[in-house]
Design a protein around this motif. Structure first.
Motif, PDB file in Angstrom:
ATOM      1  N   LEU A 152      10.172  40.103  22.654  1.00 25.17           N
ATOM      2  CA  LEU A 152       8.991  40.484  23.187  1.00 25.17           C
ATOM      3  C   LEU A 152       7.750  39.823  22.151  1.00 25.17           C
ATOM      4  CD1 LEU A 152       7.938  42.316  25.625  1.00 25.17           C
ATOM      5  CD2 LEU A 152       7.840  44.095  23.955  1.00 25.17           C
ATOM      6  N   GLY A 153       7.880  40.032  21.124  1.00 20.99           N
ATOM      7  CA  GLY A 153       7.139  39.547  20.090  1.00 20.99           C
ATOM      8  C   GLY A 153       7.220  37.968  19.661  1.00 20.99           C
ATOM      9  N   GLY A 154       8.347  37.511  19.685  1.00 18.22           N
ATOM     10  CA  GLY A 154       8.598  35.938  19.407  1.00 18.22           C
ATOM     11  C   GLY A 154       9.606  35.889  18.507  1.00 18.22           C
ATOM     12  N   ILE A 155      10.640  35.219  18.781  1.00 19.45           N
ATOM     13  CA  ILE A 155      11.737  34.767  18.061  1.00 19.45           C
ATOM     14  C   ILE A 155      11.538  33.747  16.902  1.00 19.45           C
ATOM     15  CG2 ILE A 155      14.073  33.665  17.851  1.00 19.45           C
ATOM     16  CD1 ILE A 155      14.495  34.621  20.869  1.00 19.45           C
ATOM     17  N   GLY A 156      11.832  33.823  15.909  1.00 21.11           N
ATOM     18  CA  GLY A 156      11.583  32.871  14.993  1.00 21.11           C
ATOM     19  C   GLY A 156       9.779  32.671  14.571  1.00 21.11           C
TER      20      GLY A 156
ATOM     21  N   ALA B 171       1.538  28.834  19.275  1.00 30.49           N
ATOM     22  CA  ALA B 171       1.710  27.726  19.794  1.00 30.49           C
ATOM     23  C   ALA B 171       0.698  27.153  20.473  1.00 30.49           C
ATOM     24  CB  ALA B 171       2.937  27.442  20.895  1.00 30.49           C
ATOM     25  N   ARG B 172      -0.305  28.038  20.911  1.00 33.64           N
ATOM     26  CA  ARG B 172      -1.441  27.933  21.572  1.00 33.64           C
ATOM     27  C   ARG B 172      -2.483  27.235  20.410  1.00 33.64           C
ATOM     28  NH1 ARG B 172      -1.861  30.573  26.624  1.00 33.64           N
ATOM     29  NH2 ARG B 172      -0.204  29.655  27.686  1.00 33.64           N
ATOM     30  N   LEU B 173      -2.298  28.075  19.214  1.00 33.84           N
ATOM     31  CA  LEU B 173      -3.466  27.685  18.093  1.00 33.84           C
ATOM     32  C   LEU B 173      -2.733  26.636  17.112  1.00 33.84           C
ATOM     33  CD1 LEU B 173      -4.626  31.363  17.282  1.00 33.84           C
ATOM     34  CD2 LEU B 173      -5.704  29.619  18.745  1.00 33.84           C
ATOM     35  N   LYS B 174      -1.782  26.297  17.304  1.00 34.46           N
ATOM     36  CA  LYS B 174      -0.828  25.275  16.549  1.00 34.46           C
ATOM     37  C   LYS B 174      -0.831  25.815  15.055  1.00 34.46           C
ATOM     38  CE  LYS B 174      -1.824  20.964  19.163  1.00 34.46           C
ATOM     39  NZ  LYS B 174      -1.105  21.527  20.225  1.00 34.46           N
ATOM     40  N   ILE B 175      -0.459  27.048  14.785  1.00 34.30           N
ATOM     41  CA  ILE B 175      -0.299  27.432  13.510  1.00 34.30           C
ATOM     42  C   ILE B 175       1.343  28.187  13.567  1.00 34.30           C
ATOM     43  CG2 ILE B 175      -2.548  27.743  12.612  1.00 34.30           C
ATOM     44  CD1 ILE B 175      -2.682  30.580  13.548  1.00 34.30           C
ATOM     45  N   ARG B 176       1.837  28.428  12.571  1.00 34.65           N
ATOM     46  CA  ARG B 176       3.216  29.026  12.206  1.00 34.65           C
ATOM     47  C   ARG B 176       2.541  30.271  11.898  1.00 34.65           C
ATOM     48  NH1 ARG B 176       7.449  25.511   8.937  1.00 34.65           N
ATOM     49  NH2 ARG B 176       7.861  23.988  10.411  1.00 34.65           N
TER      50      ARG B 176
ATOM     51  N   ALA C 225       8.063  40.751  32.474  1.00 39.07           N
ATOM     52  CA  ALA C 225       6.695  40.308  32.851  1.00 39.07           C
ATOM     53  C   ALA C 225       6.539  39.194  31.516  1.00 39.07           C
ATOM     54  CB  ALA C 225       5.526  41.125  32.830  1.00 39.07           C
ATOM     55  N   CYS C 226       6.821  39.982  30.214  1.00 36.73           N
ATOM     56  CA  CYS C 226       6.535  39.194  29.030  1.00 36.73           C
ATOM     57  C   CYS C 226       7.249  37.883  29.002  1.00 36.73           C
ATOM     58  CB  CYS C 226       6.722  40.341  27.901  1.00 36.73           C
ATOM     59  SG  CYS C 226       5.235  41.145  27.313  1.00 36.73           S
ATOM     60  N   VAL C 227       8.606  37.983  29.369  1.00 38.79           N
ATOM     61  CA  VAL C 227       9.517  37.070  29.129  1.00 38.79           C
ATOM     62  C   VAL C 227       9.083  35.932  29.958  1.00 38.79           C
ATOM     63  CG1 VAL C 227      11.938  36.126  29.176  1.00 38.79           C
ATOM     64  CG2 VAL C 227      11.351  38.321  27.977  1.00 38.79           C
ATOM     65  N   LEU C 228       8.705  36.220  31.201  1.00 40.48           N
ATOM     66  CA  LEU C 228       8.493  35.257  32.253  1.00 40.48           C
ATOM     67  C   LEU C 228       7.004  34.437  31.860  1.00 40.48           C
ATOM     68  CD1 LEU C 228       9.434  36.825  35.451  1.00 40.48           C
ATOM     69  CD2 LEU C 228      10.450  35.028  34.434  1.00 40.48           C
ATOM     70  N   VAL C 229       6.070  35.235  31.610  1.00 41.05           N
ATOM     71  CA  VAL C 229       4.667  34.697  31.138  1.00 41.05           C
ATOM     72  C   VAL C 229       4.868  34.023  29.675  1.00 41.05           C
ATOM     73  CG1 VAL C 229       2.379  35.113  30.933  1.00 41.05           C
ATOM     74  CG2 VAL C 229       3.670  36.425  32.605  1.00 41.05           C
ATOM     75  N   PHE C 230       5.388  34.767  28.826  1.00 35.01           N
ATOM     76  CA  PHE C 230       5.344  34.149  27.464  1.00 35.01           C
ATOM     77  C   PHE C 230       6.725  33.937  26.936  1.00 35.01           C
ATOM     78  CE2 PHE C 230       2.133  37.684  27.405  1.00 35.01           C
ATOM     79  CZ  PHE C 230       1.091  36.980  27.558  1.00 35.01           C
ATOM     80  N   ARG C 231       7.193  32.638  27.172  1.00 35.26           N
ATOM     81  CA  ARG C 231       8.267  32.219  27.089  1.00 35.26           C
ATOM     82  C   ARG C 231       9.012  32.366  25.379  1.00 35.26           C
ATOM     83  NH1 ARG C 231      10.533  27.948  29.882  1.00 35.26           N
ATOM     84  NH2 ARG C 231      12.069  27.678  28.151  1.00 35.26           N
ATOM     85  N   ARG C 232       7.704  32.089  24.728  1.00 40.82           N
ATOM     86  CA  ARG C 232       7.950  32.272  23.063  1.00 40.82           C
ATOM     87  C   ARG C 232       7.606  33.662  22.661  1.00 40.82           C
ATOM     88  NH1 ARG C 232       6.096  25.925  22.698  1.00 40.82           N
ATOM     89  NH2 ARG C 232       4.653  26.769  24.421  1.00 40.82           N
TER      90      ARG C 232
END
Lengths: 268, 308
Positions: B247-251, B302-307, B287-294
């Motif tokens: 949900l939050g984001g792997i890695g 990824a949108r803001l290009k920051i780690r 829903a989250c997994v479908l909409v936000f794959r990451r």
């Protein structure tokens, strides 16, 4: 009168002139024998090419030499030491570096980090999980120099996964060179490269082989026969897992069996 | 001085968390923080070593039982009880990891699940664990002899400090020389081998580190909530932590924490609503997994290009 070189002065004789050797090496996959009873010798300081038609067993030989495959029978010797039972990582630490047919990089690491991770292997800090990444900065200059050798210094900060194919191959070679290997095994180093990259990489392979006072050995599988002819000191032609011919490019080119294997003449 | 986006976001999050007990129940926050640390520890394996463990409840719950037992029966002070639970999780991680890392992919996941189930059975049957009841009424005591864990606000700040230190440790591990090798192993194991790395040793180290921090989370939770039960060691718990992390984001360093807060928040918000909670959370997850794959944080990063 005797030759002085034969009597005085203890001449430095290398441990053995043969750096890699296979004896009766055989690999079968469920009844299909990919490599059959192979006796293959590589002399130190040479560029030795392994060629042959598709399916001749070239990559299998590579994977056997680097222990990514276990042989069905036979032995492999490095510097006269039997390494048949060693792990791939142990082989690498003995000084046998390899590249892969399909470019093998670490896609989420930058080009610089890819090379640096290879340099890092010799540092005691490889297990340090409590120290910051900045302790690796000491390796950056060396990593950048290696990237420059393959023409990638401008892309040092790009993730390897986003590089074009030719650049990935070049990065892989830079990473392998970072190991400062005694024997360099290159599996189709030029495949998928543009003409310019081919010329640069071929020059790099030659330069690499000449380092360490010409004691470094390069074994490569390559389909680009022009480059093979140009670079190789010795060529082994494989066919159906066996040695069809061996010698210099001129010997090979004149060999009737080789011409038949490549041209298909004499076969129905 | 200009701060990096990551540093400024961390400071904002820390400020919010410091002010939070005036707005939100400390009990809720403490639960969310314990799960945040648990998920972040799990993510060290999944996100940075590429290993999907389906048995992490063993470390979380195992540490909870050991901490609870040490505090209640042996009368250990809180800091030692938590330390004991954490070290027990580390030892368990070493044993389970050594067996599991011999296999890859789904076989690795199934091995961890099977071993965790064995531990679950042990806790169900063993005399000292209280069977179905678990260990209840664990004394809270004073942390380091100073902080009264019986006071919700004080306990909250203690948990916040532990969770923050845990995250700091994870951040350091991920961004260390060891972390570099770990990421290389994750990206291309064969290549790492060909560079001379004995990859199993790196995987095992990561496994033990992950188990240790998961244990820290479990031990802390047992102490502040005064209870260690089978819920903490059963396989649903292993599943929940996978869910939070995805949900939050792997890695991502912050992703699992965000996922944990979201998941615990949804659970408590829906608890009084009369809706079927697992179904709603499941739907949100899909829903989250479908909409936000990451994952949420991964996508924003990824949108803001920051780690992040």
């Amino acid at each position: 009168m005797t030759d002085p070189a034969m009597t005085d002065a203890p001449t430095v004789v290398p441990i053995t002139d043969v750096v890699l050797e296979t004896r009766g090496l055989t690999k079968s996959f469920r009844g299909f024998t990919a490599v059959r009873d192979l006796d293959f010798t590589v002399r130190r300081g040479t560029i030795h090419a392994l060629i042959g038609p598709n399916g001749a067993g070239k990559t299998t030989v590579f994977n056997l030499l680097t222990k990514f495959l276990a042989p069905t029978s036979g032995h492999i010797l490095h510097d006269g030491v039997d390494i048949t039972a060693a792990s791939p990582a142990a082989i690498a630490r003995r000084g046998i570096g390899r590249s892969f047919q399909i470019s093998a990089t670490f896609p989420h690491l930058t080009a610089l980090e890819n090379v640096r991770v290879a340099l890092q292997r010799r540092t005691p800090g490889r297990f340090h999980f409590w120290r910051p990444e900045s302790t690796l900065a000491a390796l950056n200059d060396r990593a950048l120099a290696l990237l420059a050798e393959v023409g990638l210094e401008a892309r040092a900060q790009e993730p390897a996964g986003t590089l074009p194919y030719g650049a990935k191959k070049a990065l892989e070679i830079a990473t392998t060179l970072a190991l400062d290997p005694d024997v360099l095994l290159l599996d189709e180093p030029l495949a998928g490269m543009g003409r310019e990259d081919v010329a640069r990489t071929a020059a790099l392979i030659r330069r690499t082989a000449q380092k360490e006072n010409g004691r470094r050995t390069v074994v490569m599988v390559e389909h680009n026969l022009g480059v093979v002819a140009d670079l190789s000191d010795r060529i082994t032609v494989l066919q159906r897992g066996e040695i069809l011919a061996e010698g210099s490019y001129a010997d090979i080119a004149a060999d009737r069996a080789v011409r038949e294997a490549y041209m298909g003449t004499g076969h129905a | 001085m200009r701060l990096s986006p990551l540093t400024s976001l961390t400071l904002v999050a820390l400020a919010l968390l410091l002010a939070a007990p005036w707005v939100v129940y400390p009990a809720f926050l403490m639960k969310a923080l314990c799960f945040a640390l648990f998920a972040a520890a799990f993510n060290l394996l999944l996100g940075y070593a590429g290993l999907l463990s389906f048995g992490h409840a063993a470390f979380f719950g195992g540490a909870a039982y050991v901490t609870a037992h040490a505090a209640k029966v042996w009368g250990w002070p809180p800091e030692l009880a938590i330390l004991g639970g954490t070290l027990a999780a580390a030892a368990l991680g070493l044993a389970m990891g050594a067996l599991a890392i011999r296999r890859q992919g789904i076989y690795f996941a199934m091995t961890t699940l099977a071993l965790a189930q064995m531990l679950f059975f042990l806790f169900l049957q063993a005399p000292f664990t209280g069977g179905e009841d678990g260990i209840q009424g664990v004394p809270q005591g004073r942390l380091l002899g100073l902080i009264d864990l019986g006071q919700p606000t004080d306990a909250y700040y203690a948990v916040l400090a532990i969770a923050a230190l845990g995250h700091l440790a994870l951040y350091r591990i991920v961004h260390s020389p060891f972390g570099q090798v770990l990421k290389a192993v994750r990206d291309n194991e064969a290549r790492a081998r060909s560079l001379g790395y004995e990859v199993d040793r790196y995987k095992l180290t990561a496994f033990v580190l992950s188990a240790t921090l998961a244990g820290l989370a479990g031990g802390t939770k047992a102490l502040v909530f005064q209870i260690a039960t089978l819920t903490d060691v059963q396989w649903q718990m292993s599943g929940e932590v996978v869910l939070m992390t995805l949900l939050g984001g792997i890695g991502t360093v912050a992703g699992p924490a965000v996922g944990a807060f979201l998941s615990v928040g949804l659970e408590s918000a829906l608890a009084t609503s009369g809706l079927p909670v697992p179904a709603v959370i499941g739907a949100v997850f899909i829903a989250c997994v479908l909409v936000f794959r990451r994952g949420l944080v991964g996508e924003i990063g990824a949108r803001l290009k920051i780690r992040l």
